[in-house]
Design a protein around this motif. Structure first.
Motif, PDB file in Angstrom:
ATOM      1  N   ASP A   1       0.698  -1.131  -0.007  1.00 54.64           N
ATOM      2  CA  ASP A   1       0.019  -0.002  -0.089  1.00 54.64           C
ATOM      3  C   ASP A   1       0.676   0.982  -0.243  1.00 54.64           C
ATOM      4  OD1 ASP A   1      -2.291   1.537  -0.121  1.00 54.64           O
ATOM      5  OD2 ASP A   1      -2.535   1.402   2.008  1.00 54.64           O
TER       6      ASP A   1
ATOM      7  N   SER B   1       4.636  -1.594 -12.413  1.00 56.74           N
ATOM      8  CA  SER B   1       3.485  -2.310 -13.336  1.00 56.74           C
ATOM      9  C   SER B   1       2.501  -2.813 -11.953  1.00 56.74           C
ATOM     10  CB  SER B   1       3.968  -3.451 -13.984  1.00 56.74           C
ATOM     11  OG  SER B   1       4.880  -4.373 -13.252  1.00 56.74           O
ATOM     12  N   TRP B   2       2.651  -2.627 -10.619  1.00 55.27           N
ATOM     13  CA  TRP B   2       1.883  -2.942  -9.573  1.00 55.27           C
ATOM     14  C   TRP B   2       0.362  -2.383  -9.701  1.00 55.27           C
ATOM     15  CZ3 TRP B   2       1.705  -6.758  -6.270  1.00 55.27           C
ATOM     16  CH2 TRP B   2       1.099  -6.874  -5.106  1.00 55.27           C
ATOM     17  N   ASP B   3      -0.618  -3.163  -9.492  1.00 58.39           N
ATOM     18  CA  ASP B   3      -1.912  -2.690  -9.264  1.00 58.39           C
ATOM     19  C   ASP B   3      -2.155  -2.160  -7.942  1.00 58.39           C
ATOM     20  OD1 ASP B   3      -4.664  -2.180  -9.035  1.00 58.39           O
ATOM     21  OD2 ASP B   3      -5.183  -4.322  -9.375  1.00 58.39           O
ATOM     22  N   TRP B   4      -2.110  -0.651  -7.615  1.00 58.14           N
ATOM     23  CA  TRP B   4      -1.936   0.061  -6.282  1.00 58.14           C
ATOM     24  C   TRP B   4      -3.588   0.026  -5.887  1.00 58.14           C
ATOM     25  CZ3 TRP B   4       2.054   0.686  -3.754  1.00 58.14           C
ATOM     26  CH2 TRP B   4       3.406   0.598  -4.547  1.00 58.14           C
ATOM     27  N   SER B   5      -4.590  -0.496  -6.506  1.00 59.27           N
ATOM     28  CA  SER B   5      -5.858  -0.511  -6.204  1.00 59.27           C
ATOM     29  C   SER B   5      -5.938  -1.862  -5.120  1.00 59.27           C
ATOM     30  CB  SER B   5      -6.889  -0.660  -7.156  1.00 59.27           C
ATOM     31  OG  SER B   5      -6.646  -1.681  -7.912  1.00 59.27           O
ATOM     32  N   ASN B   6      -4.979  -2.852  -5.559  1.00 57.96           N
ATOM     33  CA  ASN B   6      -4.822  -4.088  -4.736  1.00 57.96           C
ATOM     34  C   ASN B   6      -4.432  -4.020  -3.372  1.00 57.96           C
ATOM     35  OD1 ASN B   6      -4.616  -6.839  -3.886  1.00 57.96           O
ATOM     36  ND2 ASN B   6      -3.154  -7.414  -5.137  1.00 57.96           N
ATOM     37  N   ARG B   7      -5.019  -3.845  -2.331  1.00 57.20           N
ATOM     38  CA  ARG B   7      -4.485  -3.748  -1.087  1.00 57.20           C
ATOM     39  C   ARG B   7      -4.570  -4.857  -0.066  1.00 57.20           C
ATOM     40  NH1 ARG B   7      -6.671   1.178  -2.375  1.00 57.20           N
ATOM     41  NH2 ARG B   7      -5.329   3.070  -2.098  1.00 57.20           N
TER      42      ARG B   7
ATOM     43  N   ASN C   1      -2.183 -11.235  -0.266  1.00 57.98           N
ATOM     44  CA  ASN C   1      -2.186 -12.289  -1.376  1.00 57.98           C
ATOM     45  C   ASN C   1      -0.990 -13.133  -0.929  1.00 57.98           C
ATOM     46  OD1 ASN C   1      -4.269 -11.842  -3.480  1.00 57.98           O
ATOM     47  ND2 ASN C   1      -3.144  -9.650  -3.281  1.00 57.98           N
TER      48      ASN C   1
END
Length: 349
Positions: A60, A162-168, A171
């Motif tokens: 995050d 390239s990280w998806d910053w909406s993915n908090r 995982n």
């Protein structure tokens, strides 16, 4: 910045073994020297166990506090390091690459006697978002050894651009073994284009330019492919010492080239007072630094010498020239009064 030059010579005192070095510089400056060592991300034991298992974490970025956060949750099915006791004492370590020294490492606590450790810890980096997006996150798991020989248990590397910053969300990720290049410490830091020349005392005959003592000329031309620490590029300069002298008399630097990962310096430094026999015991250290107001960050360097590990009969760790660097220095020694050109890769020192 000033265009002055000192007139102090390289003189070897056989009793004190502390040479005094003088130089003439085309673009000399009086600044404080920034020193420090860069520790390897991968210090430790790689061969003892095979990487296995998974790690659960989330990423995050806190816009308000300008903080990058790595929430390390837990690991599962890690390798067993001490098979006799059936135990591992794992912890998680993170770096931001490519400049692992700049932001430093972060690590969790050590969980003893488990291959399924639970951490629930947050590792934090104060860093601007734009700078973060040109970094890679290296997250690795290690077994903690009380004697300091920690064992590598696996890693994962993430390109933050390239990280998806909406993915908090938390995982799971499989832990991977180190690549051979990383184990061997191969990390590209750029290439320095330079020429060097040795002028022996009295070698130029009866001319007004004939030096009373020998001289080493160092012509720093340019550097290619420096590590980019910020989106705008790098504000770099080159620092030079002739070891074993690390005093201000030995210290020289180029001007700072701003916002350029391929800086052209075209800067010549001359160290006088050399005798031919000094060449086997001295070492020219050239280091490249990123300039900032509060501190300078090491980018890479080279050491030109014979790489014998000895200087004037004393064991020293800086006499560690690579085969390429040794060959370059030997060619200079065997070709008096001739410029020797070379392209040498920058490395950690």
């Amino acid at each position: 910045e000033s265009d002055t030059a000192s007139e102090i010579s390289f003189q070897f005192n056989k009793h004190k073994k502390t040479p005094s070095i003088g130089s003439h510089s085309s673009d000399m400056a009086s600044v404080s020297s920034v020193s420090g060592s860069v520790l390897s991300v991968y210090s430790g034991d790689f061969g003892s166990v095979d990487a296995q298992g998974t790690v659960e974490f989330a990423l995050d970025y806190d816009e308000k506090n300008r903080e990058f956060q790595v929430h390390v949750s837990q690991c599962k099915d890690l390798a067993v390091v001490d098979e006799r006791k059936g135990r591992s004492d794992p912890y998680v370590k993170t770096y931001l690459l490519p400049d692992k020294a700049r932001m430093g490492k972060r690590k969790t606590s050590v969980k003893k006697r488990t291959v399924n450790p639970v951490y629930n810890e947050v590792l934090r980096y104060k860093i601007e978002k734009m700078v973060l997006l040109i970094q890679k996150l290296n997250l690795s798991v290690w077994h903690n050894d009380p004697l300091g020989r920690n064992s590598f248990l696996g890693e994962i590397e993430i390109d933050l651009a390239s990280w998806d910053w909406s993915n908090r969300k938390l995982n799971w990720y499989p832990l991977k073994p180190r690549s051979l290049s990383a184990v061997n410490g191969v990390d590209h830091r750029g290439v320095m284009n330079l020429s060097i020349k040795y002028v022996p005392p009295g070698s130029l005959g009866k001319t007004s330019f004939n030096p009373p003592s020998g001289e080493v000329h160092i012509w720093v031309k340019d550097v290619k492919d420096l590590l980019q620490l910020r989106p705008s590029g790098v504000d770099s300069f080159v620092k030079c010492y002739v070891l074993p002298d690390t005093s201000k008399k030995s210290y020289q630097k180029t001007r700072v080239i701003k916002r350029d990962t391929n800086p052209v310096f075209n800067h010549t430094i001359v160290y006088d007072g050399f005798h031919t026999e000094d060449l086997k015991d001295a070492c020219v250290e050239l280091t490249v630094w990123d300039h900032e107001k509060l501190t300078n960050h090491f980018l890479g360097g080279i050491r030109l010498g014979l790489g014998t590990g000895l200087s004037y009969g004393i064991s020293v760790d800086w006499m560690d020239s690579t085969q390429e660097e040794v060959a370059f220095w030997q060619e200079m020694m065997s070709a008096a009064n001739e410029w020797i050109e070379g392209l040498l890769p920058l490395r950690s020192l």
